[in-house]
Design a protein around this motif. Structure first.
Motif, short mmCIF file in Angstrom:
data_model
loop_
_atom_site.label_atom_id
_atom_site.label_comp_id
_atom_site.label_asym_id
_atom_site.label_seq_id
_atom_site.Cartn_x
_atom_site.Cartn_y
_atom_site.Cartn_z
N ILE A 32 0.84 -1.20 0.00
CA ILE A 32 0.00 0.00 0.00
C ILE A 32 0.88 1.25 0.00
O ILE A 32 0.67 2.18 -0.80
N TYR A 33 1.87 1.28 0.89
CA TYR A 33 2.73 2.46 0.96
C TYR A 33 3.58 2.60 -0.30
O TYR A 33 3.86 3.72 -0.75
N ALA A 34 3.97 1.48 -0.91
CA ALA A 34 4.70 1.55 -2.18
C ALA A 34 3.81 2.17 -3.26
O ALA A 34 4.26 3.00 -4.05
N GLN A 55 8.99 1.52 8.26
CA GLN A 55 8.58 0.72 9.42
C GLN A 55 7.82 -0.53 8.98
O GLN A 55 8.01 -1.61 9.56
N GLU A 56 6.99 -0.42 7.95
CA GLU A 56 6.29 -1.61 7.45
C GLU A 56 7.28 -2.65 6.93
O GLU A 56 7.06 -3.86 7.05
N GLN A 57 8.39 -2.18 6.34
CA GLN A 57 9.39 -3.12 5.84
C GLN A 57 10.02 -3.91 6.99
O GLN A 57 10.26 -5.12 6.86
N VAL A 107 -6.86 1.48 7.22
CA VAL A 107 -6.03 0.26 7.29
C VAL A 107 -5.43 0.11 8.68
O VAL A 107 -5.51 -0.97 9.29
N GLU A 108 -4.85 1.18 9.19
CA GLU A 108 -4.11 1.06 10.46
C GLU A 108 -5.06 0.82 11.64
O GLU A 108 -4.71 0.10 12.57
N GLU A 109 -6.24 1.42 11.60
CA GLU A 109 -7.19 1.15 12.69
C GLU A 109 -7.66 -0.30 12.66
O GLU A 109 -7.86 -0.92 13.71
N GLU A 139 3.39 1.09 16.52
CA GLU A 139 3.79 1.80 15.29
C GLU A 139 2.60 1.98 14.35
O GLU A 139 2.50 3.00 13.66
N GLU A 140 1.69 1.00 14.30
CA GLU A 140 0.49 1.17 13.47
C GLU A 140 -0.36 2.33 14.01
O GLU A 140 -0.94 3.10 13.24
N ARG A 141 -0.40 2.46 15.33
CA ARG A 141 -1.14 3.58 15.92
C ARG A 141 -0.46 4.90 15.58
O ARG A 141 -1.14 5.92 15.37
N GLU A 142 0.86 4.89 15.55
CA GLU A 142 1.60 6.09 15.14
C GLU A 142 1.24 6.45 13.69
O GLU A 142 1.02 7.63 13.36
N HIS A 143 1.15 5.44 12.82
CA HIS A 143 0.79 5.70 11.42
C HIS A 143 -0.61 6.32 11.32
O HIS A 143 -0.83 7.25 10.56
N ARG A 144 -1.53 5.76 12.08
CA ARG A 144 -2.89 6.33 12.12
C ARG A 144 -2.85 7.79 12.55
O ARG A 144 -3.50 8.65 11.96
#
Ligand SMILES: [Fe+2]
Ligand SMILES: [Fe+2]
Length: 179
Positions: A32-34, A55-57, A107-109, A139-144
Motif C-alpha cells: 500500500i505504501y509503495a 517501518q512496514e518493511q 487500514v491502520e485502525e 507503530e500502526e497507531r503512530e501511522h494512524r
C-alpha cells in the motif's frame, strides 16, 4: 521428549494462523505504501509516507523470519495482495494526499484492532510473539496518528471511503487466516 498433547497441537495451529495472517497483512501494508509513493513521491507528504513504509518493511522482515523459523505456510493469496495492496495505495493517492491518508487511517485502525485481538488471545503464552505484536501495534497507531494529523478526515466522501477500505481489510484478514 514426551509426545505433544492434543491441546498443544491446536495451540500451535492457532499461532500458525496468526503468523500467516500477520505476514500477509504486513506484506499488504508495505505494498500500500509503495503504491502511495509511486504517485506521491514528490508531494509534501512523501517523507512521512517513506517513514511509514520503512517501518512496514521492518514489520514484514520480522514476519518473513517468523514464517521461516516456525515453518508456517504463507497464505496462497500473496500474489493477489501484491497487486491489490499496490492498487489500493496508488488509487487513493491519485485522489490526493488526504485520500491516501484516509486509506492509512482505515487500514491502520483495522490492523490495530486485529493485533489487539491477537494479543488478548495469546494471553500469557508466546511472550516473544506478544512483545512483537505490541511493538508493531504501537507503530500502526503512530501511522494512524500521522494520517489523522494530515487531514485524512477532510477527504470528500471520507466516511464511505473509510467504510469500504475497512470492509476490504477485514475480508483480507479472514481470507489470509484460512487460505
Ligand atoms: Fe505494519
Ligand atoms: Fe502501519
Amino acid at each position: 521428549m514426551s509426545a505433544p498433547l492434543p491441546g498443544d497441537r491446536s495451540r500451535e495451529a492457532t499461532v500458525h494462523r496468526m503468523i500467516r495472517v500477520d505476514h500477509a497483512g504486513e506484506y499488504g501494508a508495505a505494498r500500500i505504501y509503495a503504491g502511495q509513493l509511486a504517485v506521491l513521491r514528490r508531494g509534501g507528504k512523501a517523507d512521512l509516507i517513506r517513514h511509514m513504509r520503512d517501518q512496514e518493511q521492518v514489520h514484514l522482515d520480522t514476519f518473513n523470519a517468523l514464517v521461516g523459523d516456525r515453518r508456517v505456510r504463507p497464505t496462497v493469496l500473496l500474489p493477489f495482495w501484491h497487486l491489490a495492496g499496490f492498487m489500493l495505495g496508488a488509487a487513493t493517492a491519485v485522489l490526493g494526499e488526504r485520500a491516501a491518508m484516509a486509506c492509512t487511517v482505515a487500514v491502520e485502525e483495522t490492523i490495530d484492532a486485529h493485533y489487539t485481538a491477537q494479543i488478548d488471545r495469546l494471553g500469557e503464552s508466546e511472550p516473544a510473539l506478544r512483545g512483537t505484536l505490541q511493538k508493531f501495534r504501537g507503530e500502526e497507531r503512530e501511522h494512524r496518528d500521522i494520517a489523522l494529523a494530515s487531514e485524512a478526515e477532510l477527504t470528500p466522501g471520507y466516511r464511505l471511503l473509510s467504510a469500504a477500505i475497512r470492509a476490504g481489510c477485514r475480508t483480507a484478514i479472514g481470507l489470509s487466516e484460512r487460505l
